[in-house]
Scaffold this motif. Structure first.
Motif, PDB file in Angstrom:
ATOM      1  N   GLU A   1      54.777  38.920  32.444  1.00 39.93           N
ATOM      2  CA  GLU A   1      54.916  40.080  33.326  1.00 39.93           C
ATOM      3  C   GLU A   1      53.716  41.031  33.188  1.00 39.93           C
ATOM      4  N   LEU A   2      53.285  41.241  31.978  1.00 38.37           N
ATOM      5  CA  LEU A   2      52.128  42.112  31.762  1.00 38.37           C
ATOM      6  C   LEU A   2      50.871  41.550  32.417  1.00 38.37           C
ATOM      7  N   VAL A   3      50.691  40.245  32.260  1.00 34.41           N
ATOM      8  CA  VAL A   3      49.513  39.611  32.877  1.00 34.41           C
ATOM      9  C   VAL A   3      49.567  39.743  34.389  1.00 34.41           C
ATOM     10  N   MET A   4      50.751  39.542  34.995  1.00 41.24           N
ATOM     11  CA  MET A   4      50.903  39.638  36.443  1.00 41.24           C
ATOM     12  C   MET A   4      50.597  41.057  36.929  1.00 41.24           C
ATOM     13  N   VAL A   5      51.075  42.057  36.167  1.00 44.02           N
ATOM     14  CA  VAL A   5      50.811  43.449  36.546  1.00 44.02           C
ATOM     15  C   VAL A   5      49.310  43.745  36.508  1.00 44.02           C
ATOM     16  N   ILE A   6      48.660  43.279  35.461  1.00 42.88           N
ATOM     17  CA  ILE A   6      47.217  43.500  35.340  1.00 42.88           C
ATOM     18  C   ILE A   6      46.461  42.831  36.483  1.00 42.88           C
ATOM     19  N   VAL A   7      46.871  41.587  36.809  1.00 45.62           N
ATOM     20  CA  VAL A   7      46.219  40.877  37.895  1.00 45.62           C
ATOM     21  C   VAL A   7      46.404  41.614  39.210  1.00 45.62           C
ATOM     22  N   ILE A   8      47.637  42.060  39.479  1.00 50.25           N
ATOM     23  CA  ILE A   8      47.915  42.779  40.739  1.00 50.25           C
ATOM     24  C   ILE A   8      47.123  44.075  40.812  1.00 50.25           C
ATOM     25  N   LEU A   9      47.072  44.819  39.684  1.00 53.64           N
ATOM     26  CA  LEU A   9      46.296  46.063  39.679  1.00 53.64           C
ATOM     27  C   LEU A   9      44.809  45.783  39.920  1.00 53.64           C
ATOM     28  N   GLY A  10      44.307  44.687  39.364  1.00 54.43           N
ATOM     29  CA  GLY A  10      42.901  44.330  39.592  1.00 54.43           C
ATOM     30  C   GLY A  10      42.619  44.015  41.044  1.00 54.43           C
ATOM     31  N   ILE A  11      43.560  43.285  41.668  1.00 52.14           N
ATOM     32  CA  ILE A  11      43.391  42.958  43.093  1.00 52.14           C
ATOM     33  C   ILE A  11      43.391  44.219  43.936  1.00 52.14           C
ATOM     34  N   VAL A  12      44.357  45.123  43.654  1.00 49.85           N
ATOM     35  CA  VAL A  12      44.435  46.385  44.404  1.00 49.85           C
ATOM     36  C   VAL A  12      43.166  47.207  44.209  1.00 49.85           C
ATOM     37  N   ALA A  13      42.680  47.279  42.981  1.00 55.23           N
ATOM     38  CA  ALA A  13      41.471  48.058  42.704  1.00 55.23           C
ATOM     39  C   ALA A  13      40.265  47.468  43.431  1.00 55.23           C
ATOM     40  N   SER A  14      40.187  46.126  43.437  1.00 54.60           N
ATOM     41  CA  SER A  14      39.073  45.472  44.116  1.00 54.60           C
ATOM     42  C   SER A  14      39.088  45.751  45.604  1.00 54.60           C
ATOM     43  N   ILE A  15      40.279  45.622  46.201  1.00 53.49           N
ATOM     44  CA  ILE A  15      40.407  45.903  47.633  1.00 53.49           C
ATOM     45  C   ILE A  15      40.073  47.364  47.924  1.00 53.49           C
TER      46      ILE A  15
END
Length: 299
Positions: free
Chosen positions: A11-25
């Motif tokens: 779950e932590l990894v998924m949250v980090i990945v999602i936050l990275g995608i949002v930040a990139s966009i």
């Protein structure tokens, strides 16, 4: 017994990945918005600059003596504007001295009294003229190079009658050729409404209507004129009717625009069509050179 709940590693990894995608966009959106802002600002600036330069040229051209307008090549050769093509990069003309008109009575009236006893060639009686004002104005505008009270610093008198471009004394390069259309004149010392033609210029025919001129003008591309990045320079305060000052290189200069990619002109009947393109030299840093082109018609 109290049970404790916590995020799993997945779950932590998924949250980090999602936050990275949002930040990139989000950063891409911000960067895109900033680049669009830079482009819009540059386009507005270039549009204003192009319009101002064309207006400056048009304002001077509106006082041109139409028959005097020529197109010139960089090698000095020229021809009448009406017969030129795109290989001629310089436009050049003589303007009548509008500034020296602006008094009451005017600096020069534009009319010669052919029936007055004082019109005897080389003397020309021009009623309702304030030639002292005209002389002072021309002297101030030319840094003393033109002065109606000094021989060798004469203004040009041009009759309102048809001429050929060659009649205005345009030279090829630095060749000194005085023209029959530009009569060198000073004023009478005591009468403020009598013009005196230089003794070597006295024509066979005298006409009623005339204009006075104190300067010629040239719009000259300078720098890499065969490329798409050059300056556009205004040359002024030179006089084709005075041998020592008959080339635009001998006058004063002012830079009208930098980073010009195109300057074209042509004559249609009595109209002059101007086209000017200016670019930003990639000042936005986006990798693309932004250019604006505008056209203007001068009557």
């Amino acid at each position: 017994m109290v049970s404790k709940k916590a995020f799993t590693m997945i779950e932590l990894v998924m949250v980090i990945v999602i936050l990275g995608i949002v930040a990139s966009i989000g950063s891409d959106i911000v960067l895109s918005l900033y680049n669009n802002y830079l482009r819009s600002r540059t386009i507005n600036t270039l549009e204003s600059k192009t319009e101002i330069v064309l207006e400056q040229i048009a304002k001077r051209l509106q006082y041109r003596i139409k028959d005097s307008t020529i197109a010139r090549k960089a090698d000095g050769s020229y021809r009448a504007l009406a017969g030129s093509d795109s290989t001629y990069s310089i436009i050049e003309w003589i303007s009548y001295s509008n500034e020296s008109l602006l008094s009451n009575p005017p600096g020069w009236s534009g009319f010669i009294d052919l029936n007055d006893g004082n019109t005897t060639r080389p003397n020309l009686k021009t009623h309702d003229s304030n030639l002292s004002f005209a002389s002072e104005t021309m002297s101030a505008l030319t840094d003393g190079d033109i002065n109606l009270t000094v021989e060798g610093k004469e203004a040009a008198l041009i009759f309102r009658t048809p001429y050929n471009a060659e009649n205005f004394g345009w030279g090829n390069g630095n060749v000194n050729t005085l023209g029959v259309a530009t009569l060198r004149v000073t004023k009478n010392n005591t009468d403020d409404d009598i013009l005196i033609i230089n003794a070597t210029d006295v024509p066979n025919d005298i006409y009623e209507h005339y204009v006075l001129a104190h300067s010629a003008y040239a719009i000259v591309p300078e720098g890499n004129i065969t490329g798409t990045d050059f300056n556009l320079t205004l040359h002024y305060n030179y006089q084709p009717w005075i041998a020592a000052r008959n080339n635009y290189a001998l006058g004063s200069t002012a830079t009208l625009a930098e980073h010009v990619s195109l300057f074209q002109f042509k004559q249609d009947d009595t109209l002059i069509r101007l086209k000017l393109c200016i670019h930003d030299n990639n000042e936005t840093g986006t990798g693309d050179r932004i250019a604006i082109c505008k056209e203007k018609v001068v009557y």
